[in-house]
Motif scaffolding. Structure first.
Motif, PDB file in Angstrom:
ATOM      1  N   ASP A   9       0.826  -1.214   0.000  1.00  0.00           N
ATOM      2  CA  ASP A   9       0.000   0.000   0.000  1.00  0.00           C
ATOM      3  C   ASP A   9       0.859   1.263   0.000  1.00  0.00           C
ATOM      4  OD1 ASP A   9      -2.265  -1.514  -0.054  1.00  0.00           O
ATOM      5  OD2 ASP A   9      -2.798  -1.215   2.053  1.00  0.00           O
ATOM      6  N   ALA A  12       2.500   1.631  -3.408  1.00  0.00           N
ATOM      7  CA  ALA A  12       1.451   1.996  -4.374  1.00  0.00           C
ATOM      8  C   ALA A  12       1.035   3.462  -4.208  1.00  0.00           C
ATOM      9  CB  ALA A  12       0.236   1.079  -4.214  1.00  0.00           C
ATOM     10  N   LEU A  78       3.200  -2.944  -9.948  1.00  0.00           N
ATOM     11  CA  LEU A  78       2.486  -1.895  -9.192  1.00  0.00           C
ATOM     12  C   LEU A  78       2.335  -0.632 -10.039  1.00  0.00           C
ATOM     13  CD1 LEU A  78       4.062  -2.238  -5.611  1.00  0.00           C
ATOM     14  CD2 LEU A  78       1.785  -2.974  -6.335  1.00  0.00           C
ATOM     15  N   ALA A  82      -1.228   1.035 -11.253  1.00  0.00           N
ATOM     16  CA  ALA A  82      -1.532   2.465 -11.067  1.00  0.00           C
ATOM     17  C   ALA A  82      -1.892   3.131 -12.389  1.00  0.00           C
ATOM     18  CB  ALA A  82      -0.330   3.169 -10.425  1.00  0.00           C
ATOM     19  N   THR A  87      -5.455  -1.073  -7.727  1.00  0.00           N
ATOM     20  CA  THR A  87      -4.662  -1.091  -6.498  1.00  0.00           C
ATOM     21  C   THR A  87      -4.196  -2.519  -6.169  1.00  0.00           C
ATOM     22  OG1 THR A  87      -6.570  -1.530  -5.070  1.00  0.00           O
ATOM     23  CG2 THR A  87      -6.054   0.790  -5.553  1.00  0.00           C
ATOM     24  N   PRO A  88      -3.090  -2.627  -5.390  1.00  0.00           N
ATOM     25  CA  PRO A  88      -2.666  -3.965  -4.964  1.00  0.00           C
ATOM     26  C   PRO A  88      -3.758  -4.674  -4.168  1.00  0.00           C
ATOM     27  CG  PRO A  88      -1.301  -2.249  -3.919  1.00  0.00           C
ATOM     28  CD  PRO A  88      -2.138  -1.588  -4.957  1.00  0.00           C
TER      29      PRO A  88
END
Ligand SMILES: N=c1c2ncn([C@@H]3O[C@H](COP(=O)(O)OP(=O)(O)OP(=O)(O)O)[C@@H](O)[C@H]3O)c2ncn1[C@@H]1O[C@H](COP(=O)(O)O)[C@@H](O)[C@H]1O
Length: 112
Positions: A9, A12, A78, A82, A87-88
């Motif tokens: 997170d 990202a 990642l 984006a 999102t992951p």
């Protein structure tokens, strides 16, 4: 120990913050400024380097290079996520959805 979601997170979020940033000051901003093809080229390169590292590791007995190449591949993945405003967490949710479903059973169900 770092929790997987935390680092994914955080990286990202940093990557997302690079959209529209100065390409001279940020590797990620430079990739975004070049667009889809530049990002996809890096994914292809890092995937190939992962394959080569794994082949070498079988010969040398040292798997550490595999780790670095997978980290490069995850990082560039990642950036790709984006680029598509994904999102992951969405990838983790998809893996969770698949948890416990055998790949063999899933493939067989697709053929019915
Ligand atoms: N995790 C990474 C990360 N992993 C790898 N890389 C870079 O990815 C690039 C490509 O790796 P290669 O091995 O292919 O090197 P190269 O041949 O020099 O690359 P090219 O010039 O051909 O693209 C290198 O410049 C690495 O430094 C990364 N760059 C950034 N991050 C993360 O992204 C954040 C934002 O980075 P900036 O946008 O540069 O501030 C950083 O704080 C990190 O958290």
């Amino acid at each position: 120990m770092t929790q997987p979601n935390d680092i994914l997170d955080r990286v990202a979020a940093t990557i997302a913050s690079r959209k529209g940033a100065d390409p001279a000051a940020s590797y990620v901003a430079k990739l975004f400024s070049k667009g889809d093809d530049a990002i996809l080229k890096k994914i292809g390169e890092e995937a190939t380097e992962t394959v080569m590292a794994a082949k070498d590791a079988r010969v040398s007995g040292d798997g550490s290079k595999v780790l670095y190449e997978v980290a490069d591949l995850w990082f560039h993945s990642l950036v790709l996520l984006a680029q598509f405003d994904l999102t992951p967490q969405q990838v983790l949710d998809e893996l969770a959805r698949r948890e416990g479903v055998s790949g063999i059973a899933e493939k067989a169900a697709r053929k019915e």
